[in-house]
Scaffold this motif. Structure first.
Motif, short mmCIF file in Angstrom:
data_model
loop_
_atom_site.label_atom_id
_atom_site.label_comp_id
_atom_site.label_asym_id
_atom_site.label_seq_id
_atom_site.Cartn_x
_atom_site.Cartn_y
_atom_site.Cartn_z
N GLY A 117 0.78 -1.24 0.00
CA GLY A 117 0.00 0.00 0.00
C GLY A 117 0.80 1.28 0.00
O GLY A 117 0.23 2.37 0.03
N HIS A 118 2.15 1.17 -0.08
CA HIS A 118 3.00 2.36 -0.04
C HIS A 118 3.72 2.56 -1.38
O HIS A 118 4.40 1.63 -1.84
CB HIS A 118 4.06 2.25 1.06
CG HIS A 118 3.51 1.95 2.41
ND1 HIS A 118 3.48 0.67 2.93
CD2 HIS A 118 2.97 2.76 3.35
CE1 HIS A 118 2.96 0.70 4.14
NE2 HIS A 118 2.63 1.96 4.42
N GLN A 119 3.61 3.74 -1.95
CA GLN A 119 4.46 4.06 -3.09
C GLN A 119 5.86 4.32 -2.56
O GLN A 119 6.04 4.97 -1.52
CB GLN A 119 3.95 5.31 -3.82
CG GLN A 119 4.78 5.66 -5.05
CD GLN A 119 4.25 6.86 -5.81
OE1 GLN A 119 3.08 7.24 -5.65
NE2 GLN A 119 5.09 7.47 -6.63
N VAL A 120 6.89 3.81 -3.25
CA VAL A 120 8.26 3.98 -2.78
C VAL A 120 9.17 4.67 -3.80
O VAL A 120 10.15 5.31 -3.41
CB VAL A 120 8.88 2.63 -2.36
CG1 VAL A 120 8.10 2.02 -1.21
CG2 VAL A 120 8.96 1.66 -3.53
N SER A 121 8.87 4.55 -5.09
CA SER A 121 9.68 5.20 -6.12
C SER A 121 8.93 6.40 -6.66
O SER A 121 7.77 6.28 -7.05
CB SER A 121 10.01 4.22 -7.24
OG SER A 121 10.76 3.12 -6.76
N PHE A 122 9.62 7.54 -6.69
CA PHE A 122 8.98 8.79 -7.08
C PHE A 122 9.81 9.47 -8.18
O PHE A 122 10.56 8.80 -8.88
CB PHE A 122 8.85 9.71 -5.86
CG PHE A 122 7.94 9.16 -4.78
CD1 PHE A 122 6.60 9.52 -4.71
CD2 PHE A 122 8.43 8.28 -3.82
CE1 PHE A 122 5.76 9.02 -3.73
CE2 PHE A 122 7.61 7.77 -2.83
CZ PHE A 122 6.28 8.14 -2.78
N GLY A 123 9.66 10.76 -8.34
CA GLY A 123 10.45 11.48 -9.33
C GLY A 123 10.20 10.95 -10.73
O GLY A 123 9.05 10.73 -11.14
N LEU A 124 11.26 10.73 -11.49
CA LEU A 124 11.12 10.27 -12.87
C LEU A 124 10.51 8.88 -12.95
O LEU A 124 9.88 8.55 -13.96
CB LEU A 124 12.47 10.30 -13.58
CG LEU A 124 12.93 11.66 -14.10
CD1 LEU A 124 14.31 11.57 -14.72
CD2 LEU A 124 11.92 12.22 -15.09
N ALA A 125 10.70 8.07 -11.92
CA ALA A 125 10.09 6.73 -11.95
C ALA A 125 8.58 6.84 -12.08
O ALA A 125 7.95 6.06 -12.82
CB ALA A 125 10.46 5.96 -10.69
N GLU A 126 7.98 7.79 -11.39
CA GLU A 126 6.53 7.98 -11.49
C GLU A 126 6.16 8.76 -12.74
O GLU A 126 5.17 8.44 -13.41
CB GLU A 126 6.01 8.70 -10.25
CG GLU A 126 4.49 8.86 -10.25
CD GLU A 126 3.95 9.47 -8.98
OE1 GLU A 126 2.74 9.31 -8.72
OE2 GLU A 126 4.72 10.11 -8.24
N GLU A 127 6.96 9.76 -13.08
CA GLU A 127 6.66 10.56 -14.26
C GLU A 127 6.66 9.71 -15.53
O GLU A 127 5.77 9.85 -16.39
CB GLU A 127 7.69 11.70 -14.41
CG GLU A 127 7.46 12.58 -15.63
CD GLU A 127 8.50 13.67 -15.80
OE1 GLU A 127 8.61 14.21 -16.92
OE2 GLU A 127 9.20 13.99 -14.82
N LEU A 128 7.63 8.83 -15.67
CA LEU A 128 7.71 8.01 -16.87
C LEU A 128 6.64 6.93 -16.89
O LEU A 128 6.19 6.53 -17.96
CB LEU A 128 9.11 7.38 -16.99
CG LEU A 128 10.26 8.38 -17.21
CD1 LEU A 128 11.58 7.66 -17.31
CD2 LEU A 128 10.01 9.24 -18.45
N LEU A 129 6.21 6.46 -15.72
CA LEU A 129 5.07 5.55 -15.67
C LEU A 129 3.82 6.26 -16.18
O LEU A 129 3.07 5.73 -17.01
CB LEU A 129 4.86 5.03 -14.25
CG LEU A 129 3.74 3.99 -14.06
CD1 LEU A 129 4.05 3.08 -12.88
CD2 LEU A 129 2.37 4.62 -13.85
N LYS A 130 3.58 7.47 -15.69
CA LYS A 130 2.39 8.22 -16.09
C LYS A 130 2.45 8.58 -17.58
O LYS A 130 1.41 8.63 -18.25
CB LYS A 130 2.24 9.46 -15.23
CG LYS A 130 1.82 9.14 -13.79
CD LYS A 130 1.62 10.40 -12.97
CE LYS A 130 1.08 10.06 -11.59
NZ LYS A 130 0.93 11.26 -10.72
N LEU A 131 3.66 8.82 -18.09
CA LEU A 131 3.80 9.10 -19.52
C LEU A 131 3.34 7.91 -20.35
O LEU A 131 2.67 8.08 -21.38
CB LEU A 131 5.26 9.42 -19.85
CG LEU A 131 5.57 9.67 -21.33
CD1 LEU A 131 4.88 10.93 -21.82
CD2 LEU A 131 7.08 9.77 -21.55
N SER A 132 3.65 6.69 -19.90
CA SER A 132 3.25 5.49 -20.64
C SER A 132 1.74 5.33 -20.69
O SER A 132 1.20 4.63 -21.55
CB SER A 132 3.89 4.24 -20.03
OG SER A 132 3.25 3.86 -18.82
N MET A 133 1.03 5.99 -19.76
CA MET A 133 -0.43 5.89 -19.67
C MET A 133 -1.14 7.04 -20.38
O MET A 133 -2.37 7.01 -20.55
CB MET A 133 -0.87 5.90 -18.20
CG MET A 133 -0.31 4.77 -17.37
SD MET A 133 -0.60 5.02 -15.60
CE MET A 133 -2.39 5.13 -15.55
#
Length: 403
Positions: free
Chosen positions: A72-88
């Motif tokens: 239930g905890h997000q642990v990777s942020f910054g570009l890790a999250e930005e690039l995930l959201k870009l793929s969506m």
């Protein structure tokens, strides 16, 4: 053995760059993007193929693995999250992380699917390219680095070959995101091979009755205890180091044959049954890596690391989280060379965890920022790097997640 003498050449230094990232996978994209955003004026990304994303796109490993701990905890942020959201951004194939893009409790997220997504490889490759060009990163496709020029423990030029011929590119700092630690090897840094080698894997997409489906034949890793099952999986017990050209060519021939055979099991080609996309690069996961100033180990689960540059989770099982020390990204010999992604210094017991997409983004972001800050990574003030990462939204320590 027959030999020839190659004529010595004086090469033109065609361009000078502040930061050169070698390898256009997720680690390289993150490193180049982070370096540019951190103030490096001239940044180049070198890619031997003609598309970005590496295994994540050209290799059809189209699952952006979790940036959460599964509890239930997000642990990777910054570009890790930005690039995930870009793929969506323009739609997804499946694994919609709705519990992470809306308001849900930790308990609800722990009981739901992890923060991951399955995306379209072709769309994502173009999205990555457009993002880098918008930010002002130069991209050099169809280019292989074949040598480096080292003086006084620094790389001052990369020797490249492409359609324009053979020439040199000057550089202040280099980020090795090649996936195979090629630049480390060329420069004389200490490296390590993956002893167990890679099993055959061949993922492909087909269209069947208007449905577009991913087929995953073979996986990233099979323990030694399961070697006897390899023949039943893909018709071969062979394993591959991934650092020999003839061996890789043989691997790709086997991959193509297995892809076609599996596709034809469902019938011949028709308007409704088509082999849509096959991998254009070998699906090798672990080949050669840096033996750096420090190694990350599986025993480091939730261990506080003073020089942490971000957090990564275990994609195989829920719970484990690791702080990644900055010293795992650089070696002991070449001052201005840093690594990211699966080239980093991760011991064999955690290499398979540290090599995946989110971890590539985490280490790529840190390496890129560091490369914009210095040309001597061992002497970098890590606190300044950490401050920059925190300003980008990166969480450095597990204790801060628990709070």
């Amino acid at each position: 053995m027959k030999t020839i003498t190659e004529q010595a050449k004086t090469l033109e230094v065609k361009h000078e760059y502040d930061v050169i990232a070698v390898g256009g996978g997720i680690a390289g994209v993150a490193a180049a993007l982070a370096a540019k955003r951190a103030g490096a004026e001239k940044v180049l990304l070198i890619e031997k193929m003609y598309g970005l994303g590496g295994l994540a796109t050209l290799g059809l490993v189209t699952i952006y693995l979790p940036i959460c701990d599964g509890m239930g905890h997000q642990v990777s942020f910054g570009l890790a999250e930005e690039l995930l959201k870009l793929s969506m951004k323009d739609g997804i194939e499946c694994r919609d992380p709705v519990h992470w893009t809306s308001e849900y409790s930790v308990a609800e997220r722990a009981a739901a699917e992890r923060y991951e997504v399955q995306y379209n490889a072709n769309v994502y490759a173009i999205q990555l390219e457009q993002l880098l060009r918008k930010e002002g990163v130069d991209i050099l496709y169809g280019t292989s680095v074949c040598e480096v020029n080292v003086e006084n423990s620094r790389i001052n030029a990369l020797i490249v070959e492409n359609k324009s011929g053979r020439y040199a590119l000057g550089c202040k700092s280099v980020v090795d995101c090649s996936g195979d630690a090629d630049i480390c090897k060329f420069a004389g840094e200490e490296t390590a091979l993956y002893d167990q080698k890679n099993v055959l894997a061949t993922w492909y997409y087909d269209t069947n009755d208007s449905e577009y489906n991913l087929h995953m034949l073979g996986y990233a890793e099979v323990p030694d205890s399961d070697r006897q099952n390899l023949k039943e999986q893909l018709g071969t017990k062979e394993r591959f180091t991934g650092i020999d050209a003839e061996e890789i060519s043989h691997m790709m021939e086997l991959s193509h044959a297995q892809t076609l055979a599996d596709f034809l099991k469902k019938g011949k080609v028709t308007k409704k049954h088509s082999l849509s996309t096959i991998a254009s690069i070998p699906q090798l996961r672990m080949t050669r890596r840096l033996k750096g100033a420090l190694e990350l180990h599986a025993a480091d689960e939730k261990v506080y690391k003073e020089t942490s540059i971000g957090l990564i989770s275990n994609w195989r099982r829920r719970g484990p989280v690791y702080e990644v020390p900055f010293e795992t990204l650089y070696g002991n010999k070449i001052k201005n060379l840093i690594t990211a992604g699966r080239c980093m210094s991760a011991a064999e017991d955690i290499w398979d965890i540290a090599r995946v997409i989110p971890c590539c983004a985490v280490t790529g972001e840190a390496a890129g920022i560091a490369a914009a800050m210095t040309d001597d990574f061992a002497s970098l003030d890590v606190e300044k790097l950490q401050s920059h990462l925190v300003s980008n939204g990166v969480v450095l320590h597990w204790d801060d997640i628990e709070k």
